[in-house]
Design an enzyme around this catalytic site. Structure first.
Site, PDB file in Angstrom:
ATOM      1  N   GLN A  40       0.847  -1.190   0.000  1.00  0.00           N
ATOM      2  CA  GLN A  40       0.000   0.000   0.000  1.00  0.00           C
ATOM      3  C   GLN A  40       0.885   1.244   0.000  1.00  0.00           C
ATOM      4  O   GLN A  40       1.774   1.396   0.850  1.00  0.00           O
ATOM      5  CB  GLN A  40      -0.929   0.025   1.218  1.00  0.00           C
TER       6      GLN A  40
ATOM      7  N   TYR B 277      -6.082  10.777   4.105  1.00  0.00           N
ATOM      8  CA  TYR B 277      -4.696  11.113   3.724  1.00  0.00           C
ATOM      9  C   TYR B 277      -4.641  11.931   2.426  1.00  0.00           C
ATOM     10  O   TYR B 277      -5.679  12.333   1.905  1.00  0.00           O
ATOM     11  CB  TYR B 277      -3.852   9.834   3.685  1.00  0.00           C
TER      12      TYR B 277
ATOM     13  N   ARG C 221      -7.822   2.446  -2.958  1.00  0.00           N
ATOM     14  CA  ARG C 221      -8.685   2.470  -1.769  1.00  0.00           C
ATOM     15  C   ARG C 221      -9.335   3.841  -1.604  1.00  0.00           C
ATOM     16  O   ARG C 221      -8.638   4.860  -1.657  1.00  0.00           O
ATOM     17  CB  ARG C 221      -7.854   2.136  -0.528  1.00  0.00           C
TER      18      ARG C 221
ATOM     19  N   GLY D 203      -9.128  -6.652   8.861  1.00  0.00           N
ATOM     20  CA  GLY D 203      -7.960  -6.097   9.524  1.00  0.00           C
ATOM     21  C   GLY D 203      -7.828  -6.676  10.913  1.00  0.00           C
ATOM     22  O   GLY D 203      -7.087  -7.632  11.160  1.00  0.00           O
ATOM     23  N   ARG D 204      -8.627  -6.129  11.839  1.00  0.00           N
ATOM     24  CA  ARG D 204      -8.497  -6.535  13.245  1.00  0.00           C
ATOM     25  C   ARG D 204      -8.646  -8.036  13.426  1.00  0.00           C
ATOM     26  O   ARG D 204      -7.929  -8.649  14.226  1.00  0.00           O
ATOM     27  CB  ARG D 204      -9.515  -5.752  14.086  1.00  0.00           C
TER      28      ARG D 204
HETATM   29  C1  LIG Z   1      -3.882  -1.247  13.668  1.00  0.00           C
HETATM   30  C2  LIG Z   1      -4.513  -0.765  12.399  1.00  0.00           C
HETATM   31  C3  LIG Z   1      -3.742  -0.133  11.445  1.00  0.00           C
HETATM   32  C4  LIG Z   1      -4.333   0.305  10.241  1.00  0.00           C
HETATM   33  N1  LIG Z   1      -3.537   0.837   9.267  1.00  0.00           N
HETATM   34  C5  LIG Z   1      -4.061   1.083   8.034  1.00  0.00           C
HETATM   35  C6  LIG Z   1      -3.221   1.415   6.943  1.00  0.00           C
HETATM   36  O1  LIG Z   1      -1.985   1.441   7.024  1.00  0.00           O
HETATM   37  N2  LIG Z   1      -3.816   1.684   5.757  1.00  0.00           N
HETATM   38  C7  LIG Z   1      -5.174   1.640   5.587  1.00  0.00           C
HETATM   39  O2  LIG Z   1      -5.661   1.898   4.488  1.00  0.00           O
HETATM   40  N3  LIG Z   1      -5.987   1.298   6.606  1.00  0.00           N
HETATM   41  C8  LIG Z   1      -5.459   0.978   7.808  1.00  0.00           C
HETATM   42  N4  LIG Z   1      -6.277   0.531   8.809  1.00  0.00           N
HETATM   43  C9  LIG Z   1      -7.722   0.317   8.545  1.00  0.00           C
HETATM   44  C10 LIG Z   1      -7.981  -1.146   8.134  1.00  0.00           C
HETATM   45  O3  LIG Z   1      -7.376  -1.445   6.893  1.00  0.00           O
HETATM   46  C11 LIG Z   1      -9.470  -1.479   8.047  1.00  0.00           C
HETATM   47  O4  LIG Z   1     -10.046  -0.730   7.011  1.00  0.00           O
HETATM   48  C12 LIG Z   1     -10.235  -1.187   9.350  1.00  0.00           C
HETATM   49  O5  LIG Z   1      -9.531  -1.680  10.457  1.00  0.00           O
HETATM   50  C13 LIG Z   1     -11.643  -1.821   9.325  1.00  0.00           C
HETATM   51  O6  LIG Z   1     -11.560  -3.205   9.098  1.00  0.00           O
HETATM   52  P1  LIG Z   1     -11.630  -4.295  10.301  1.00  0.00           P
HETATM   53  O7  LIG Z   1     -12.919  -4.045  11.030  1.00  0.00           O
HETATM   54  O8  LIG Z   1     -11.604  -5.615   9.604  1.00  0.00           O
HETATM   55  O9  LIG Z   1     -10.438  -4.080  11.184  1.00  0.00           O
HETATM   56  C14 LIG Z   1      -5.711   0.120  10.023  1.00  0.00           C
HETATM   57  C15 LIG Z   1      -6.485  -0.502  11.015  1.00  0.00           C
HETATM   58  C16 LIG Z   1      -5.896  -0.965  12.173  1.00  0.00           C
HETATM   59  C17 LIG Z   1      -6.752  -1.727  13.162  1.00  0.00           C
END
Ligand SMILES: Cc1cc2nc3c(=O)[nH]c(=O)nc-3n(C[C@H](O)[C@H](O)[C@H](O)COP(=O)(O)O)c2cc1C
Length: 374
Positions: free
Chosen positions: A104, A176, A228, A320-321
């Site tokens: 990314q 961003y 994205r 993600g999480r």
């Molecule tokens: C610890 C953490 C770091 C994240 N860093 C990024 C990132 O670098 N780039 C991005 O587009 N989204 C980032 N996100 C957002 C996730 O990609 C995702 O869209 C968001 O957590 C919702 O999905 P989930 O409910 O499956 O966690 C981050 C989320 C978490 C929890």
């Protein structure tokens, strides 16, 4: 139990022809754990290796394309050729079990912490601070600097190719820089980069064209490009779903392999109007889903939840999480261990989960961020 035919079915990206063996993506997640020089740390490599069977598509933490775009302490860089060996280590760690690795690429713009950027000066489309307590006022970029940033995204994509990634994801979401150019809150320019909705799309589309062009010229192996977006902003003025559909339409005409709609809750209502309950990603899907695959994300953790999202016509479910909590998510389904999928973070098992300490600490200190198993 629902059968999980969709989750386990392979998917071929339409432009690159790259195939993944299930419909699951590891969402991009910053680890705050890179080395001070922007190279990946050993702990991050271990973290990625632990998760490389968790999903067919494995998207990295965002990597800054220029030092002025750094957004986090411990963020990895893709800003110079010296970073290629570091990037290659990530690609190798992610790909060693057959998953496809996507870098990314990112610039924080006005969201950069002052201590992380040269001269303590974040930059953006316009000199308008983010609407949050204590946010610094960025410096407005010149036309020449904007062109340099567009080139920097292209250069980062070239480095990803050289590092043997399978693709890049352009980070146009989560407030961003690319989103800042698209947003009427952060972009008050009156030159070719701002003004009307169409002009606010100039920068996002120029970055996309640059990256696609670099890929066309440089890739000697199939290489995908995804993008994205965030469908809405809470600011006023800010991005609305109507704006997003216009951008999504323009992006769907480019040679992109997917559009990734970033939301914290896939099934959630509009951020701007709680009575408007239709999931934003499904609105985007209806508008452009015939032209471009859509990745959905946000609050998905069980296989049944993933299957339900895929039944809507979404091509890939990102998590993600949940992949922090359960690094072997897709592998467990493939092997028939569905009942063993964890959905709460085992707070006694940092070592077993291989989550680097800065990321681990951030997960435990943010209340309600993810379910914890005490
Ligand atoms: C610890 C953490 C770091 C994240 N860093 C990024 C990132 O670098 N780039 C991005 O587009 N989204 C980032 N996100 C957002 C996730 O990609 C995702 O869209 C968001 O957590 C919702 O999905 P989930 O409910 O499956 O966690 C981050 C989320 C978490 C929890």
């Amino acid at each position: 139990m629902t059968d999980l035919n969709k989750v386990l079915s392979p998917f071929t990206f339409p432009v690159s022809g790259i195939e993944i063996n299930n419909r699951v993506a590891m969402a991009p997640m910053t680890t705050f754990s890179g080395n001070a020089d922007g190279t990946v740390s050993d702990d991050e490599i271990t973290y990625y290796r632990e998760r490389n069977k968790g999903a067919g598509l494995l998207i990295t933490a965002c990597a800054y394309v220029l030092p002025q775009g750094k957004g986090f302490h411990g963020q990895i860089g893709a800003d110079k050729d010296d970073m290629i060996p570091s990037l290659r280590r990530i690609a190798e760690a992610l790909k060693e079990n057959g998953g496809k690795a996507v870098l990314q690429i990112h610039h924080s713009g006005r969201m950069s912490p002052v201590e992380e950027v040269p001269n303590g000066q974040p930059v953006s489309a316009s000199a308008v601070a983010a609407a949050r307590e204590g946010a610094p006022t960025p410096r407005e970029l010149t036309g020449k600097e904007i062109e340099e940033i567009i080139n920097a995204y292209g250069e980062a994509a070239r480095r990803a190719i050289e590092a043997e990634f399978d693709g890049v994801e352009i980070h146009g979401a989560n407030t961003y820089l690319i989103q800042q150019f698209f947003s009427p809150h952060s972009n008050r320019r009156t030159d070719k980069w701002g003004g009307s909705l169409k002009k606010r799309m100039t920068f996002p589309l120029a970055v996309t064209d640059k990256v696609l062009d670099v890929v066309k010229t440089n890739a000697k192996h199939p290489f995908l490009v995804g993008y994205r977006i965030s469908p809405e902003e809470i600011e006023n003025p800010g991005i609305t779903i109507e704006d997003t559909l216009v951008l999504a339409e323009a992006l769907s005409k480019k040679k992109l392999d997917y559009l990734h709609v970033s939301t914290m809750d896939f099934w959630g209502a509009s951020l701007l109007n709680a009575d408007d309950k239709k999931p934003r990603t499904l609105i985007v899907l209806e508008e452009v889903g015939n032209s471009i695959p859509i990745i959905g994300v946000g609050g998905i953790s069980t296989p049944e939840q993933a299957e339900k999202v895929l039944e809507t016509g979404i091509s890939i479910v990102a998590m993600g999480r949940e992949i922090l909590i359960e690094p072997h998510w897709a592998e467990k389904i493939q092997k028939g261990y569905v009942n063993e999928i964890e959905t709460a973070l085992d707070i006694k098992n940092q070592a077993g989960l291989n989550i680097p300490t800065p990321l681990w600490n951030s997960l435990l200190t943010r209340t309600g961020w993810l379910p914890l198993k005490e």
